[in-house]
Design a protein around this motif. Structure first.
Motif, mmCIF file in Angstrom:
data_model
loop_
_atom_site.group_PDB
_atom_site.id
_atom_site.type_symbol
_atom_site.label_atom_id
_atom_site.label_comp_id
_atom_site.label_asym_id
_atom_site.label_seq_id
_atom_site.Cartn_x
_atom_site.Cartn_y
_atom_site.Cartn_z
ATOM 1 N N ARG A 257 -2.739 80.765 177.196
ATOM 2 C CA ARG A 257 -3.090 81.631 178.313
ATOM 3 C C ARG A 257 -2.293 81.238 179.536
ATOM 4 O O ARG A 257 -1.851 80.110 179.667
ATOM 5 C CB ARG A 257 -4.580 81.473 178.640
ATOM 6 C CG ARG A 257 -5.436 82.265 177.702
ATOM 7 C CD ARG A 257 -6.863 82.140 178.149
ATOM 8 N NE ARG A 257 -7.665 81.533 177.106
ATOM 9 C CZ ARG A 257 -8.939 81.245 177.283
ATOM 10 N NH1 ARG A 257 -9.531 81.461 178.420
ATOM 11 N NH2 ARG A 257 -9.626 80.723 176.299
ATOM 12 N N GLY B 242 -10.724 83.175 163.918
ATOM 13 C CA GLY B 242 -11.274 83.408 165.245
ATOM 14 C C GLY B 242 -12.391 82.444 165.605
ATOM 15 O O GLY B 242 -13.292 82.781 166.373
ATOM 16 N N GLY B 243 -12.351 81.242 165.044
ATOM 17 C CA GLY B 243 -13.335 80.235 165.398
ATOM 18 C C GLY B 243 -14.669 80.394 164.680
ATOM 19 O O GLY B 243 -15.719 80.079 165.234
ATOM 20 N N LEU B 244 -14.614 80.878 163.466
ATOM 21 C CA LEU B 244 -15.850 81.002 162.683
ATOM 22 C C LEU B 244 -15.916 79.890 161.636
ATOM 23 O O LEU B 244 -14.969 79.693 160.882
ATOM 24 C CB LEU B 244 -15.914 82.364 161.982
ATOM 25 C CG LEU B 244 -16.041 83.584 162.901
ATOM 26 C CD1 LEU B 244 -15.995 84.864 162.081
ATOM 27 C CD2 LEU B 244 -17.326 83.532 163.711
ATOM 28 N N VAL C 106 -3.214 86.586 163.991
ATOM 29 C CA VAL C 106 -3.432 87.383 165.195
ATOM 30 C C VAL C 106 -4.765 87.061 165.886
ATOM 31 O O VAL C 106 -4.938 87.303 167.070
ATOM 32 C CB VAL C 106 -3.331 88.889 164.856
ATOM 33 C CG1 VAL C 106 -4.552 89.362 164.105
ATOM 34 C CG2 VAL C 106 -3.097 89.721 166.099
ATOM 35 N N LEU C 107 -5.715 86.495 165.136
ATOM 36 C CA LEU C 107 -7.009 86.164 165.744
ATOM 37 C C LEU C 107 -7.027 84.762 166.341
ATOM 38 O O LEU C 107 -7.997 84.350 166.969
ATOM 39 C CB LEU C 107 -8.134 86.289 164.707
ATOM 40 C CG LEU C 107 -8.431 87.715 164.254
ATOM 41 C CD1 LEU C 107 -9.711 87.755 163.464
ATOM 42 C CD2 LEU C 107 -8.522 88.659 165.434
ATOM 43 N N ARG C 108 -5.959 84.043 166.106
ATOM 44 C CA ARG C 108 -5.882 82.702 166.669
ATOM 45 C C ARG C 108 -5.521 82.861 168.146
ATOM 46 O O ARG C 108 -4.512 83.475 168.467
ATOM 47 C CB ARG C 108 -4.788 81.937 165.934
ATOM 48 C CG ARG C 108 -4.598 80.525 166.350
ATOM 49 C CD ARG C 108 -3.430 79.928 165.554
ATOM 50 N NE ARG C 108 -3.110 78.592 166.012
ATOM 51 C CZ ARG C 108 -2.366 78.328 167.073
ATOM 52 N NH1 ARG C 108 -1.880 79.309 167.783
ATOM 53 N NH2 ARG C 108 -2.113 77.084 167.419
ATOM 54 N N PRO C 109 -6.356 82.326 169.036
ATOM 55 C CA PRO C 109 -6.065 82.518 170.459
ATOM 56 C C PRO C 109 -4.758 81.862 170.848
ATOM 57 O O PRO C 109 -4.492 80.721 170.485
ATOM 58 C CB PRO C 109 -7.254 81.867 171.168
ATOM 59 C CG PRO C 109 -7.942 81.038 170.150
ATOM 60 C CD PRO C 109 -7.544 81.517 168.806
ATOM 61 N N VAL D 108 -12.411 91.000 156.461
ATOM 62 C CA VAL D 108 -12.115 91.481 157.814
ATOM 63 C C VAL D 108 -10.827 90.848 158.325
ATOM 64 O O VAL D 108 -9.931 91.540 158.820
ATOM 65 C CB VAL D 108 -13.286 91.160 158.777
ATOM 66 C CG1 VAL D 108 -12.910 91.500 160.221
ATOM 67 C CG2 VAL D 108 -14.544 91.912 158.371
ATOM 68 N N LEU E 191 -2.123 93.842 162.050
ATOM 69 C CA LEU E 191 -1.619 93.323 163.331
ATOM 70 C C LEU E 191 -0.737 92.096 163.199
ATOM 71 O O LEU E 191 -0.149 91.639 164.180
ATOM 72 C CB LEU E 191 -2.791 93.018 164.272
ATOM 73 C CG LEU E 191 -3.674 94.199 164.680
ATOM 74 C CD1 LEU E 191 -4.716 93.747 165.678
ATOM 75 C CD2 LEU E 191 -2.849 95.334 165.265
ATOM 76 N N VAL F 102 -16.262 88.113 156.001
ATOM 77 C CA VAL F 102 -15.325 87.677 157.038
ATOM 78 C C VAL F 102 -13.900 87.623 156.515
ATOM 79 O O VAL F 102 -12.969 88.078 157.186
ATOM 80 C CB VAL F 102 -15.730 86.296 157.596
ATOM 81 C CG1 VAL F 102 -14.670 85.757 158.547
ATOM 82 C CG2 VAL F 102 -17.058 86.399 158.324
ATOM 83 N N VAL G 106 -7.283 92.730 159.247
ATOM 84 C CA VAL G 106 -6.738 92.702 160.608
ATOM 85 C C VAL G 106 -5.341 92.089 160.600
ATOM 86 O O VAL G 106 -4.430 92.583 161.266
ATOM 87 C CB VAL G 106 -7.664 91.893 161.550
ATOM 88 C CG1 VAL G 106 -7.028 91.749 162.925
ATOM 89 C CG2 VAL G 106 -9.003 92.578 161.682
#
Lengths: 69, 175
Positions: free
Chosen positions: B104, B66-68, B98-101, B86, B94, B83, B90
């Motif tokens: 859009r 997620g960009g950390l 899944v946390l990779r954007p 976590v 999921l 992290v 997740v």
């Protein structure tokens, strides 16, 4: 130094830079977690209303934030 | 002055390549990592050991989280948050990545990540500070190194420092 005082030092670090960096990182993690959970809920057929209620925000707010994905 | 006016061909091509590469992997937006990947062959980076595959793997890991950055993870560990644990949990519930954007919905092409825009603005400042009348790869790299983001982290880990790039940029002949 004992483990307990180690932890206390890290958590209550007096250097604002360290504390603020942790807050920023936490916020980024939170945003990504929220987006992932909302996507998952939508995929499972949850309505925006149901998601909003669970997140404790208005339906408009959650739709505005996540509706465009 | 507009940022684009001083751009050398090298810098312009790099920005376009970054956008193209981001689109190719269906990123949500054009992140700064694509800017670095597009600049890897720039002469100012000659002699540094920057294997493309290794950097791409580091950037994938960064997006997966997620960009950390590692520094972010370190800061969170200070709060007692693991992290990796976590992310693992997740992804387990999921799905992987899944946390990779994801992509859009968009109307005007792929958006640049705010840090990307900021890097271009700061590159202009770096160019001015050096008294240069052009904006090249070296100035973009200086801007990226000044941020505390993923690119700076990945570069400094591999021995590329702001000071060294600035020295090289300062000694470059005027174009």
């Amino acid at each position: 130094m004992t483990e307990a005082t180690d932890l206390a030092t890290a958590a209550g670090d007096r250097d604002p830079k360290v504390g603020l960096r942790a807050v920023t990182a936490l916020r980024r993690l939170l945003e990504h977690l929220e987006a992932a959970q909302v996507r998952s809920a939508r995929a499972q057929g949850w309505s925006w209303q149901e998601i909003a209620a669970e997140l404790g925000v208005s339906r408009q707010a959650v739709h505005k934030k996540h509706g465009g994905r | 002055m507009m940022v684009g006016e001083r751009f050398t061909k090298e810098a312009r091509v790099a920005v376009m390549a970054a956008v193209r590469d981001a689109e190719k992997v269906h990123a949500g937006e054009v992140g700064v990592e694509f800017l670095l990947l597009a600049l890897l062959d720039a002469p100012v980076l000659a002699g540094f050991d920057l294997p493309r595959e290794e950097l791409e793997a580091a950037f994938r890991d960064y997006r997966r989280k997620g960009g950390l950055t590692k520094a972010d993870a370190e800061a969170l560990r200070g709060l007692g948050i693991d992290v990796d644990a976590v992310i693992d949990s997740v992804e387990q519930s999921l799905g992987a990545g899944v946390l990779r954007p994801g992509p859009r919905r968009r109307w005007f092409g792929m958006p640049l990540e705010p840090a990307f825009k900021k890097a271009l603005e700061n590159a202009l400042r770096e160019s001015r500070d050096l008294g240069h009348n052009y904006l090249g790869a070296e100035h973009v790299l200086l801007a990226l190194l000044q941020g505390k983001g993923i690119v700076a982290e990945v570069l400094t880990e591999r021995g590329v420092t702001y000071e060294e790039i600035r020295k090289r940029a300062a000694s470059a002949r005027a174009r």
